[in-house]
Every structure is written in structure tokens, then in C-alpha cells.
Design a protein around this motif. Structure first.
Motif, PDB file in Angstrom:
ATOM      1  N   LEU A 219      56.809  -9.720 -42.430  1.00  0.00           N
ATOM      2  CA  LEU A 219      58.070 -10.348 -42.818  1.00  0.00           C
ATOM      3  C   LEU A 219      59.246  -9.657 -42.123  1.00  0.00           C
ATOM      4  CD1 LEU A 219      59.627 -12.347 -44.627  1.00  0.00           C
ATOM      5  CD2 LEU A 219      59.674 -10.570 -46.394  1.00  0.00           C
ATOM      6  N   GLY A 220      59.200  -8.337 -42.066  1.00  0.00           N
ATOM      7  CA  GLY A 220      60.281  -7.582 -41.436  1.00  0.00           C
ATOM      8  C   GLY A 220      60.424  -7.898 -39.958  1.00  0.00           C
ATOM      9  N   HIS A 307      54.962 -16.922 -36.154  1.00  0.00           N
ATOM     10  CA  HIS A 307      53.660 -16.262 -36.082  1.00  0.00           C
ATOM     11  C   HIS A 307      53.566 -15.108 -37.086  1.00  0.00           C
ATOM     12  CE1 HIS A 307      50.356 -13.891 -34.284  1.00  0.00           C
ATOM     13  NE2 HIS A 307      51.192 -12.883 -34.283  1.00  0.00           N
ATOM     14  N   TYR A 308      54.578 -14.253 -37.069  1.00  0.00           N
ATOM     15  CA  TYR A 308      54.570 -13.124 -38.021  1.00  0.00           C
ATOM     16  C   TYR A 308      54.760 -13.607 -39.453  1.00  0.00           C
ATOM     17  CZ  TYR A 308      54.468 -10.187 -33.939  1.00  0.00           C
ATOM     18  OH  TYR A 308      54.073  -9.600 -32.778  1.00  0.00           O
ATOM     19  N   GLY A 309      55.549 -14.654 -39.606  1.00  0.00           N
ATOM     20  CA  GLY A 309      55.742 -15.242 -40.934  1.00  0.00           C
ATOM     21  C   GLY A 309      54.423 -15.750 -41.504  1.00  0.00           C
ATOM     22  N   ILE A 331      59.996 -16.932 -49.441  1.00  0.00           N
ATOM     23  CA  ILE A 331      61.067 -16.129 -48.832  1.00  0.00           C
ATOM     24  C   ILE A 331      60.794 -15.933 -47.328  1.00  0.00           C
ATOM     25  CG2 ILE A 331      60.349 -13.683 -49.016  1.00  0.00           C
ATOM     26  CD1 ILE A 331      63.634 -15.174 -50.267  1.00  0.00           C
ATOM     27  N   VAL A 332      59.541 -16.067 -46.938  1.00  0.00           N
ATOM     28  CA  VAL A 332      59.216 -16.019 -45.509  1.00  0.00           C
ATOM     29  C   VAL A 332      59.937 -17.158 -44.792  1.00  0.00           C
ATOM     30  CG1 VAL A 332      57.371 -16.203 -43.799  1.00  0.00           C
ATOM     31  CG2 VAL A 332      56.962 -14.940 -45.929  1.00  0.00           C
ATOM     32  N   ASP A 333      59.867 -18.348 -45.384  1.00  0.00           N
ATOM     33  CA  ASP A 333      60.550 -19.490 -44.777  1.00  0.00           C
ATOM     34  C   ASP A 333      62.066 -19.273 -44.765  1.00  0.00           C
ATOM     35  OD1 ASP A 333      58.172 -20.887 -44.334  1.00  0.00           O
ATOM     36  OD2 ASP A 333      58.127 -21.482 -46.441  1.00  0.00           O
ATOM     37  N   ILE A 336      63.035 -17.188 -41.886  1.00  0.00           N
ATOM     38  CA  ILE A 336      62.918 -17.873 -40.591  1.00  0.00           C
ATOM     39  C   ILE A 336      63.934 -19.010 -40.458  1.00  0.00           C
ATOM     40  CG2 ILE A 336      61.373 -19.305 -39.176  1.00  0.00           C
ATOM     41  CD1 ILE A 336      59.099 -17.440 -40.246  1.00  0.00           C
ATOM     42  N   GLU A 337      64.107 -19.772 -41.512  1.00  0.00           N
ATOM     43  CA  GLU A 337      64.988 -20.943 -41.408  1.00  0.00           C
ATOM     44  C   GLU A 337      66.470 -20.554 -41.352  1.00  0.00           C
ATOM     45  OE1 GLU A 337      63.755 -23.839 -40.682  1.00  0.00           O
ATOM     46  OE2 GLU A 337      61.685 -23.180 -40.993  1.00  0.00           O
ATOM     47  N   ARG A 338      66.750 -19.271 -41.601  1.00  0.00           N
ATOM     48  CA  ARG A 338      68.132 -18.813 -41.378  1.00  0.00           C
ATOM     49  C   ARG A 338      68.600 -19.129 -39.973  1.00  0.00           C
ATOM     50  NH1 ARG A 338      68.849 -13.024 -41.330  1.00  0.00           N
ATOM     51  NH2 ARG A 338      66.788 -13.074 -40.364  1.00  0.00           N
TER      52      ARG A 338
END
Lengths: 340, 340
Positions: A219-220, A307-309, A331-333, A336-338
Motif C-alpha cells: 500500500l505504501g 500492481h502494488y495495490g 482504502i487501497v483504491d 490509487i484513485e487520488r
């Protein structure tokens, strides 16, 4: 194309909901964390809570302590230690930010003037040291050598990553793996530790601790990749942040690394002048953005992040399906979607 | 007067012997400490050992780790932990020096260019963070929560003291007690912790730990008082250090504090211009030195140091008379006689 835009916007809205859902899920715990932060940043030396409070109260998302709290919740942890541990994680993060802003000579963070801009570099360095020391005092009060080991190791790795980043600044010969090493150290190490320590206090066992560590680390990495993409994105401007900070500092992040690799010799000459020789004119950022668009390296960076997500989400598969696990997946999305 | 000069010179020579005696007494242990320091400041990021090594190899006296080693020796400690603990103390000290030199904008330390002067402020801040984190990793490896508590608390206090010092810079209304509070925090806290932790690992018990803490704290105050006197002393120049750094930085130390209090209104106007308004001409340092001589405030500062030095020596009275205790007593004189 229109449908694609709509879908991105919908994803973006769904992702925004994810952080709100996560915040709501652990709202009581987070209130306790905020209280601990306020209590423990106090000092007889008034400048310390003033300066620390400026950054701590500046409306950050508190993503790292949220990860600790949600991880503990996912594990069904029923004790009280997660509150202090989450506060410790935020103290380490805040200390790092104070020093980062000095090193990067930043003027703005979270839409506010940076502490170094208001009070100067000197107190920012020293108050960072104070918060960092205080975080270790809190760890000692918690009393777990295992937690101390994880967080002191993360702190060391963060500092190493920051020095490595500095050492390769303006160096376009840096490869993608070295770039990854930098972001793993400077960002992913604390995400990873923030999740892993929840496993430790919940006594979840080796396998689950490793899964939490992997979730946080991936995630980081995704988070930092998106941060680096955002630095070249119009979206950034709407978040109260300047566009092109990394460009001006000569920080070689993935959007530039890939654009310089994918481009012509002439384009490489442009990148070398701007990043290596640090000879920038006002119109150069516009040109950099045009090359990044031409070579679609924001998209490439976001794809790497996905990929990491995906790895982060899959790391959670061993945990029982519950509300907290769902929030951590979502929260992964959000991270990324930020980008959109 | 001649006999007085002779006596000062003799004392000075005797005091110089004290540090050599102490170094010889724990030479084997110190060699092990130096090896640990070299081993544990390594990193794949080459800039870290380069920059850290520049300062660490620069011929400091290693006074703080010497105190740990000699305290352990005095207690008859026969284990191995004192080596790592002494290295930890030196790491914390080195991290502090790196940040101090950034904050003070220093060019020279120990007769060499400072790291911030050679590499710039940014890596000095980050390598300081690395050494600080590494010191906590070493403490975790040692595994004593009591040692961790003492050293994390000392680190916090040091940072608080540095911020307080910054907050009162150029403020001639600061009183002697606030000045004392600054030097207790920024210097005496680590001296005190360096001695106390030896008591902890030797399991010396509450009373002896408290005595070691008191010895270190009083020695640290005396040491800093003399450092502050030296900044206005011709002796300083012979040690490869610039005279008047504190004056130029507007740091109100005891020699100036007392001179401004003891002087005329006209003299206070001079001090205010130089220290508060920070409006200094080249000849002002000469004038400052003349006023300090006129009001004998170097002597007064040294006398204050003697008071704390006496307390430090008396704190050792509860320990059995042995070679190490004698060396620790004599090092008090070394710290004070440096003024001459």
C-alpha cells in the motif's frame, strides 16, 4: 471516451467514500489518538506545541494511524494499546515531515504554510527531534520490545531512504529499481510498520503479522507512486498543493524517469538540462508536463501503483472477512484513485 | 601573580593527565566501542558512513562513552553490554552534533570543517536522523526497557533544551536559572544518562543509579559552563575553534549574561545592540571581550562550574574507592581546567 471519464469519476467518488468509511469505522479510537497526540506533544517550551500543533492540526488524513487502528479492529483486538501505538506512528510521521520540509525547502503542505516557512528551519529540525524522541518514550511506556524493534527499524530505514533520495537527486541514470528502493524506504516502511505493530499487540501470530507487513508495504509503495504522479497532475492544484515541486527540486520520480527513457535524444537533453544541470526556465515545467502526457507516464505510474495495490489487497486474504478488512481493502483504491 | 600562573599551569597539566588516565584505564573497552561505532554506522547508502565518519573519526575525546565505561568499571561490572551502551551514547551525541551544527550554521568543529559545511545541511539533518534511529535499534538489541527509558527521556530533554535555547536567543532578559535550564537539558541530560545506564546494566541498585545520575548531571553542567567560558577565551583559539561563535549567534551564555548585569547602562546598550538587535561590527567582539574581562565573568563562570564539579565529586562518595572512581573524580578537574 465519455464513458471512461464517467467511470473514473465514479471510481474516484467510491474511493473518496472509502476514506470516510474507514474514518467512521474507527472514529472513537481516532478521537482518543488525537487526544493522546495533543497531550504528548506538550512541553514547557511553548514553541514545541506551537510548531508541532501547526502541522498536526493541519487536517492531514491521519492515514498511518488509521491503518494501525483498522488493522487492530480487523484482528478483533479488544485492548487499549492500539491508541498509543497509533499516536506513536503519527509522531514518527510528523517528525519526518518536519525534516522533509526543511530538506526539500518546501513552502506549503496540506494547503498551509510549512513550519519551516513560518518559524524557519532551525526549530523545525529540533521539534522534529523532539517528536521523534517522544515517540520512543511512548513506545517505552507501551513496553513491548517487539514494537520498539519494528518502529526503530522503520525509522532507520526511512532516514536511509531519505539520504538515498538526496544522493540520487538530479541523476537521470538512476534505474527504476533504485527509485523503488527510495520509496519503499521513505514511505512504505512506515505504512508497513503501522500495520504490523497492530498484529503484534493483538498477538496475531507470525503469519498474520507478515501479512499485515506485506499489506502495508505494498500500500505504501502504491501511495507514493500516486503521490509522485500527482506532482505532475492538474488534480494536485485542487488539493492546495503546488504542481511540479519534484521537478523544481530535481527529484527523479517515475513519471520523469519513464518519460526520459521513452523519449528522443533531444528530449533527454531537455531532461538533463532541467534535472541534472538544474538549469530551469519558467516554461520548462509546461514542456515537462507535455512530454509526460506524450509518453503517458502518469498512466504508467498509476498502473504500477495498481500492481502494488493488488498485492496489498491479496495480502489481506488470510483474514476473516469483516468490516475492517473491507475498509482496508477499499482504502487501497482510495490511495490509487487520488490520481484522478 | 607568578605563583598563581604556575599553579594554573600545573593544574592544567594535571587535568590533562586525567583524561589520558581515564582513556588508558578503559582503552580495551574503548577500542571495542570504536569498532561497534564503525560497524553500526554502515549502510548501503554510501553517504551515510561518509558523513557520519567525518564527524565520528574527527578526534573527539569520546567523553560521554568514556563516562559509561568508567562508571561500569567502578561498579565492577564484568559483562559485555557496556560496549554497546557506550556506542549508543556516542551515536546520540553525534546525531545531536550534526543537527546542532545545522542549527548554529557552524563551519568548524574539532578543528575540521563541519559536515554541513562539506555536504550541506540536508544530508546532515538526515544522517543525524539515521544515527538517532540506529541508536534506538541498538538499544532494542540490548533489550533493557530501563535503558531505553533513560536514553529516550534524555533524547527528548536534549531536543527540548535546544528549542528553549533557540527561543531565548538574543534575549538579554533571560535569567541565570533559564540559562541553567538550557544547559541542563542540552548537555547535562546526556552526561547524566551516560553514567546512569552503567548503573542499570551493572544492577547497582536505586541508590547507586541515583548517585551516578547526579554525578553525570553535575559534571555536564560544569562541562557546558566551561565550554561557554571557552567561547570567550584565548585558549579556544589554540584548540582549533573560533572565538566568539556564541557572540555572533546571539547566544546568551553566562559570561555575557553576567557582564550585562554587572555593567553600566551604556554597556547594556552595547549588549542589546549586539545580541538583541543582532547589529554587530567587526570590532564589537573585542569590546565584548574587554567587558567580560572588566567584570571578571569568565572567572565567575568558572567558579560556578567548580560548584557543580564539587557536587559531582561528592556524588561519588558512596562508591568504593578504586581506580575508576579516582579517574571519574579527576575527570571533573579536567572538564574545569580546560578553561586555562
Amino acid at each position: 471516451m465519455t464513458s471512461n471519464v464517467v467511470s473514473i469519476t465514479e471510481n474516484s467518488k467510491k474511493a473518496q467514500n472509502a476514506i470516510e468509511t474507514l474514518q467512521a469505522l474507527v472514529a472513537d479510537d481516532m478521537a482518543a489518538v488525537n487526544q493522546t497526540i495533543l497531550d504528548r506533544m506538550q512541553s514547557q517550551v511553548a514553541l514545541i506545541p506551537q510548531l508541532a500543533g501547526h502541522l498536526i492540526a493541519s487536517g492531514g488524513k491521519r492515514l498511518r494511524p488509521l491503518l494501525t487502528l483498522a488493522s487492530a479492529r480487523m484482528l478483533g483486538y479488544e485492548g487499549k494499546r492500539h491508541v498509543d501505538i497509533a499516536a506513536i506512528v503519527e509522531f514518527i510521521h510528523t517528525a519526518t515531515l518536519l525534516h522533509d520540509d526543511v530538506v526539500d525547502e518546501s513552502d506549503m503542505r496540506r494547503g498551509k504554510e510549512t513550519a519551516n516557512n513560518v518559524w524557519g528551519n532551525k526549530p523545525s529540525v529540533l521539534v522534529g527531534d523532539f517528536l521523534f524522541s517522544r515517540s520512543f518514550e511512548l513506545m517505552v511506556e507501551d513496553g513491548s520490545l517487539k514494537v520498539l524493534k519494528i518502529l526503530s527499524s522503520a525509522s532507520s530505514i526511512i532516514a536511509e531512504g531519505e539520504v538515498l533520495q538526496l544522493a540520487v537527486i538530479g541523476d537521470l541514470s538512476v534505474d527504476e529499481d533504485t527509485y523503488l528502493q527510495v520509496i519503499e524506504a521513505k514511505t512504505a516502511a512506515l505504512f508497513s510498520a503501522a500495520c504490523e505493530v497492530a498484529g503484534v499487540i493483538a498477538e496475531a501470530g507470525h503469519e498474520k503479522e507478515a501479512a499485515l507487513r506485506a499489506y502495508g508495504a505494498n500500500l505504501g509503495i502504491a501511495f507514493q507512486l500516486i503521490d509522485d504522479a500527482l506532482d505532475y497532475s492538474a488534480k494536485q492544484a485542487t488539493m492546495g498543493k503546488a504542481v511540479g515541486d519534484d521537478f523544481r527540486e530535481g527529484k527523479i520520480t517515475l513519471p520523469v524517469l519513464l518519460a526520459s527513457r521513452r523519449g528522443s535524444d533531444e528530449e533527454m537533453t531537455f531532461w538533463k538540462r532541467c534535472m541534472e544541470e538544474h538549469d530551469q526556465k519558467e516554461e520548462d515545467l509546461t514542456q515537462a508536463l507535455a512530454l509526460i502526457t506524450k509518453h503517458q507516464t502518469i498512466e504508467a505510474t498509476v498502473n504500477r501503483a495498481r500492481h502494488y495495490g493488488d498485492k496489498a489487497k491479496d495480502a489481506l486474504a488470510i483474514f476473516p472477512a469483516n468490516e475492517a478488512r473491507k475498509a482496508l481493502e477499499d482504502i487501497v483504491d482510495f490511495c490509487i484513485e487520488r490520481a484522478y
